[in-house]
Design a protein around this motif. Structure first.
Motif, PDB file in Angstrom:
ATOM      1  N   VAL A  26       0.851  -1.185   0.000  1.00 16.49           N
ATOM      2  CA  VAL A  26       0.000   0.000   0.000  1.00 16.49           C
ATOM      3  C   VAL A  26       0.892   1.242   0.000  1.00 16.49           C
ATOM      4  N   TYR A  27       0.314   2.342  -0.425  1.00 16.67           N
ATOM      5  CA  TYR A  27       0.993   3.636  -0.397  1.00 16.67           C
ATOM      6  C   TYR A  27      -0.067   4.698  -0.141  1.00 16.67           C
ATOM      7  N   ASP A  28       0.392   5.880   0.212  1.00 14.32           N
ATOM      8  CA  ASP A  28      -0.534   6.949   0.571  1.00 14.32           C
ATOM      9  C   ASP A  28      -1.457   7.269  -0.607  1.00 14.32           C
ATOM     10  N   GLY A  29      -2.741   7.160  -0.386  1.00 13.23           N
ATOM     11  CA  GLY A  29      -3.719   7.481  -1.430  1.00 13.23           C
ATOM     12  C   GLY A  29      -4.182   6.281  -2.235  1.00 13.23           C
ATOM     13  N   LYS A  30      -3.569   5.122  -2.021  1.00  2.00           N
ATOM     14  CA  LYS A  30      -3.974   3.925  -2.776  1.00  2.00           C
ATOM     15  C   LYS A  30      -5.425   3.569  -2.451  1.00  2.00           C
ATOM     16  N   VAL A  31      -6.137   3.102  -3.449  1.00  7.67           N
ATOM     17  CA  VAL A  31      -7.483   2.572  -3.240  1.00  7.67           C
ATOM     18  C   VAL A  31      -7.465   1.092  -3.628  1.00  7.67           C
ATOM     19  N   ILE A  32      -7.823   0.243  -2.682  1.00 11.52           N
ATOM     20  CA  ILE A  32      -7.922  -1.198  -2.931  1.00 11.52           C
ATOM     21  C   ILE A  32      -9.396  -1.504  -3.207  1.00 11.52           C
ATOM     22  N   THR A  33      -9.652  -2.254  -4.239  1.00 14.08           N
ATOM     23  CA  THR A  33     -11.030  -2.655  -4.531  1.00 14.08           C
ATOM     24  C   THR A  33     -11.147  -4.170  -4.423  1.00 14.08           C
ATOM     25  N   LEU A  34     -12.096  -4.613  -3.622  1.00 12.00           N
ATOM     26  CA  LEU A  34     -12.348  -6.050  -3.470  1.00 12.00           C
ATOM     27  C   LEU A  34     -13.764  -6.340  -3.940  1.00 12.00           C
ATOM     28  N   PRO A  35     -13.972  -7.516  -4.530  1.00 13.47           N
ATOM     29  CA  PRO A  35     -15.343  -7.839  -4.932  1.00 13.47           C
ATOM     30  C   PRO A  35     -16.186  -8.206  -3.714  1.00 13.47           C
ATOM     31  N   GLY A  36     -17.369  -7.624  -3.597  1.00  9.52           N
ATOM     32  CA  GLY A  36     -18.279  -7.944  -2.502  1.00  9.52           C
ATOM     33  C   GLY A  36     -19.558  -8.556  -3.038  1.00  9.52           C
ATOM     34  N   LYS A  37     -20.321  -9.125  -2.146  1.00  7.27           N
ATOM     35  CA  LYS A  37     -21.576  -9.791  -2.532  1.00  7.27           C
ATOM     36  C   LYS A  37     -22.572  -8.804  -3.137  1.00  7.27           C
ATOM     37  N   ARG A  38     -22.551  -7.541  -2.617  1.00  5.69           N
ATOM     38  CA  ARG A  38     -23.488  -6.516  -3.112  1.00  5.69           C
ATOM     39  C   ARG A  38     -22.731  -5.326  -3.684  1.00  5.69           C
ATOM     40  N   GLY A  39     -21.741  -5.595  -4.526  1.00  3.51           N
ATOM     41  CA  GLY A  39     -20.954  -4.520  -5.138  1.00  3.51           C
ATOM     42  C   GLY A  39     -19.542  -4.481  -4.563  1.00  3.51           C
ATOM     43  N   ASP A  40     -18.734  -3.559  -5.088  1.00  4.08           N
ATOM     44  CA  ASP A  40     -17.326  -3.493  -4.689  1.00  4.08           C
ATOM     45  C   ASP A  40     -17.153  -2.995  -3.257  1.00  4.08           C
ATOM     46  N   ILE A  41     -16.099  -3.482  -2.634  1.00  2.00           N
ATOM     47  CA  ILE A  41     -15.643  -2.947  -1.346  1.00  2.00           C
ATOM     48  C   ILE A  41     -14.488  -2.014  -1.679  1.00  2.00           C
ATOM     49  N   ARG A  42     -14.610  -0.746  -1.267  1.00  2.00           N
ATOM     50  CA  ARG A  42     -13.581   0.255  -1.594  1.00  2.00           C
ATOM     51  C   ARG A  42     -12.790   0.574  -0.327  1.00  2.00           C
ATOM     52  N   ILE A  43     -11.483   0.439  -0.409  1.00  2.00           N
ATOM     53  CA  ILE A  43     -10.637   0.697   0.761  1.00  2.00           C
ATOM     54  C   ILE A  43      -9.630   1.797   0.423  1.00  2.00           C
ATOM     55  N   LEU A  44      -9.742   2.925   1.105  1.00  2.00           N
ATOM     56  CA  LEU A  44      -8.801   4.032   0.921  1.00  2.00           C
ATOM     57  C   LEU A  44      -7.694   3.916   1.970  1.00  2.00           C
ATOM     58  N   CYS A  45      -6.435   4.007   1.522  1.00  2.00           N
ATOM     59  CA  CYS A  45      -5.283   3.905   2.425  1.00  2.00           C
ATOM     60  C   CYS A  45      -4.648   5.305   2.536  1.00  2.00           C
ATOM     61  N   ARG A  46      -4.509   5.815   3.733  1.00  2.00           N
ATOM     62  CA  ARG A  46      -3.820   7.100   3.917  1.00  2.00           C
ATOM     63  C   ARG A  46      -2.780   6.965   5.013  1.00  2.00           C
ATOM     64  N   LYS A  47      -1.649   7.658   4.785  1.00  2.00           N
ATOM     65  CA  LYS A  47      -0.536   7.601   5.731  1.00  2.00           C
ATOM     66  C   LYS A  47      -0.843   8.466   6.957  1.00  2.00           C
ATOM     67  N   LEU A  48      -0.554   7.944   8.127  1.00  2.00           N
ATOM     68  CA  LEU A  48      -0.832   8.659   9.376  1.00  2.00           C
ATOM     69  C   LEU A  48       0.464   9.153  10.029  1.00  2.00           C
ATOM     70  N   ASN A  49       0.314  10.055  10.995  1.00  2.00           N
ATOM     71  CA  ASN A  49       1.469  10.599  11.727  1.00  2.00           C
ATOM     72  C   ASN A  49       1.920   9.609  12.800  1.00  2.00           C
ATOM     73  N   HIS A  50       3.041   8.946  12.560  1.00  2.00           N
ATOM     74  CA  HIS A  50       3.563   7.949  13.491  1.00  2.00           C
ATOM     75  C   HIS A  50       5.046   7.770  13.182  1.00  2.00           C
ATOM     76  N   PRO A  51       5.854   7.344  14.154  1.00  2.00           N
ATOM     77  CA  PRO A  51       7.297   7.239  13.894  1.00  2.00           C
ATOM     78  C   PRO A  51       7.676   6.256  12.773  1.00  2.00           C
ATOM     79  N   GLN A  52       6.782   5.379  12.375  1.00  2.00           N
ATOM     80  CA  GLN A  52       7.063   4.514  11.232  1.00  2.00           C
ATOM     81  C   GLN A  52       5.955   4.717  10.211  1.00  2.00           C
ATOM     82  N   GLU A  53       6.235   4.396   8.937  1.00  2.00           N
ATOM     83  CA  GLU A  53       5.196   4.469   7.901  1.00  2.00           C
ATOM     84  C   GLU A  53       3.974   3.669   8.360  1.00  2.00           C
ATOM     85  N   THR A  54       2.884   4.375   8.587  1.00  2.00           N
ATOM     86  CA  THR A  54       1.691   3.770   9.200  1.00  2.00           C
ATOM     87  C   THR A  54       0.455   4.190   8.424  1.00  2.00           C
ATOM     88  N   TYR A  55      -0.436   3.251   8.197  1.00  2.00           N
ATOM     89  CA  TYR A  55      -1.627   3.537   7.399  1.00  2.00           C
ATOM     90  C   TYR A  55      -2.911   3.440   8.197  1.00  2.00           C
TER      91      TYR A  55
END
Ligand SMILES: [Zn+2]
Ligand SMILES: [Zn+2]
Length: 338
Positions: A186-215
């Motif tokens: 994953v990277y900042d701004g990535k959108v993961i799309t998974l197939p769901g039973k009633r349409g797509d599952i949309r997952i937005l990934c954003r980087k958070l403020n933490h001492p390590q790369e954290t989403y």
């Protein structure tokens, strides 16, 4: 499986390190509960059934039990799509909880979204029962998502936890005989799309403020939404990426590890600025900007007893009208009921 929409179950809510409840704290809960029970009409002559009915009907889950000592692990179902958020020590309990389903269906499939790889978010992995079930009988198959800029990849970190001499089963054995694993980044701004039973599952990934790369992750499905944002802090202002994740969601899961005094080091306390964790007044600001329906705190400080965890959640006083509750092990929530 029935159409549950987005359903969430908390298996680990502690931050930093597992923190089992002490005997003293259990004793104090019993003393308080007996005191209230006698005030409310139970007596030494009450039957076990009467006492059980009172306990189940009167005491909140964390009053008759505990907030829990396992580190971060949250199960999310989007109807029948399983998503696991972090692999803290709660992952072992999740695996046990899903074992009868795993055996019945001859396997378990899903996706793991990893916020980051600090110990408290990965230590359940070597003890995850589905990891060790034979491929010849079970099809346990998971896709893992982790950061791109970590010094080691998620795969290397997970393997490293099981290198001799620190663990008795080598990861190579697991790869050869157990869980089927697929790794993605994953990277900042990535959108993961998974197939769901009633349409797509949309997952937005954003980087958070933490001492390590954290989403942080925002999950949207069938008109419902939730955000999972653990291990973050102000730097020092409102984090716009955090706001984007939480904006208008049904359920906002957020860390809130410290009080403001603990965070800022007032009153002779050790200052925790830069440690990557938050405090109630900051979370209240985020809630005021984003208006989630329900806020659930997590990543509780290992030094906080249950009463302290409840108290810190109650300090998230917001103008948005959002309900705030502390996350605890075993808590099940549906976005449709938030
Ligand atoms: Zn953490
Ligand atoms: Zn961390």
């Amino acid at each position: 499986m029935s159409e549950c929409g987005i359903q969430i179950k908390f298996w680990g809510v502690r931050g930093s390190i597992p923190a089992p409840i002490s005997s003293e704290a259990i004793g104090n809960k019993i003393i308080r509960a007996i005191g209230v029970a006698f005030e409310e009409g139970l007596s030494p002559r009450s039957t076990e059934a009467q006492i059980r009915a009172w306990v189940d009907g009167t005491l909140l889950s964390y009053q008759r039990g505990t907030i829990g000592g396992n580190t971060t692990c949250v199960e999310v179902l989007c109807d029948d799509q399983l998503i696991i958020l972090d692999m803290g020590t709660g992952l072992r309990c999740l695996g046990v909880g899903l074992m009868s389903q795993t055996i019945q269906n001859k396997g378990l499939q899903g996706v793991i979204l990893q916020s980051h790889v600090h110990w408290d978010h990965i230590q359940g992995y070597p003890f995850w029962p589905q990891l060790h079930m034979p491929r010849t009988i079970f099809k346990n198959e998971f896709q893992f998502f982790g950061g791109k800029e970590w010094d080691k990849s998620l795969e290397e970190v997970l393997r490293g936890q099981m290198d001799a001499p620190v663990f008795p089963v080598n990861h190579r054995e697991v790869e050869a005989t157990g869980l089927q694993m697929y790794f993605d980044s994953v990277y900042d701004g990535k959108v993961i799309t998974l197939p769901g039973k009633r349409g797509d599952i949309r997952i937005l990934c954003r980087k958070l403020n933490h001492p390590q790369e954290t989403y942080g992750y925002r999950i949207e499905y069938a008109g419902e939404s939730m955000a999972f944002c653990t291990d973050h802090e102000p730097y020092p202002a409102l984090d716009r990426k955090l706001l984007e994740l939480a904006n208008g969601v049904d359920i906002f899961i957020t860390e809130c590890q410290y009080s403001k005094d603990e965070y800022s080091g007032h009153g002779g306390k050790i200052q925790k600025i830069g440690w990557g964790h938050s405090y109630p007044e900051y979370i209240a600001e985020v809630v005021d900007e984003t208006h989630p329906k329900l806020v659930v705190t997590t990543h509780h400080d290992p030094a906080s007893d249950d009463e302290r965890v409840v108290q810190i959640a109650s300090q998230i006083i917001n103008k948005a009208g959002s309900v705030v509750i502390p996350g605890y092990e075993g808590l099940v929530l549906k976005c449709s009921e938030a």
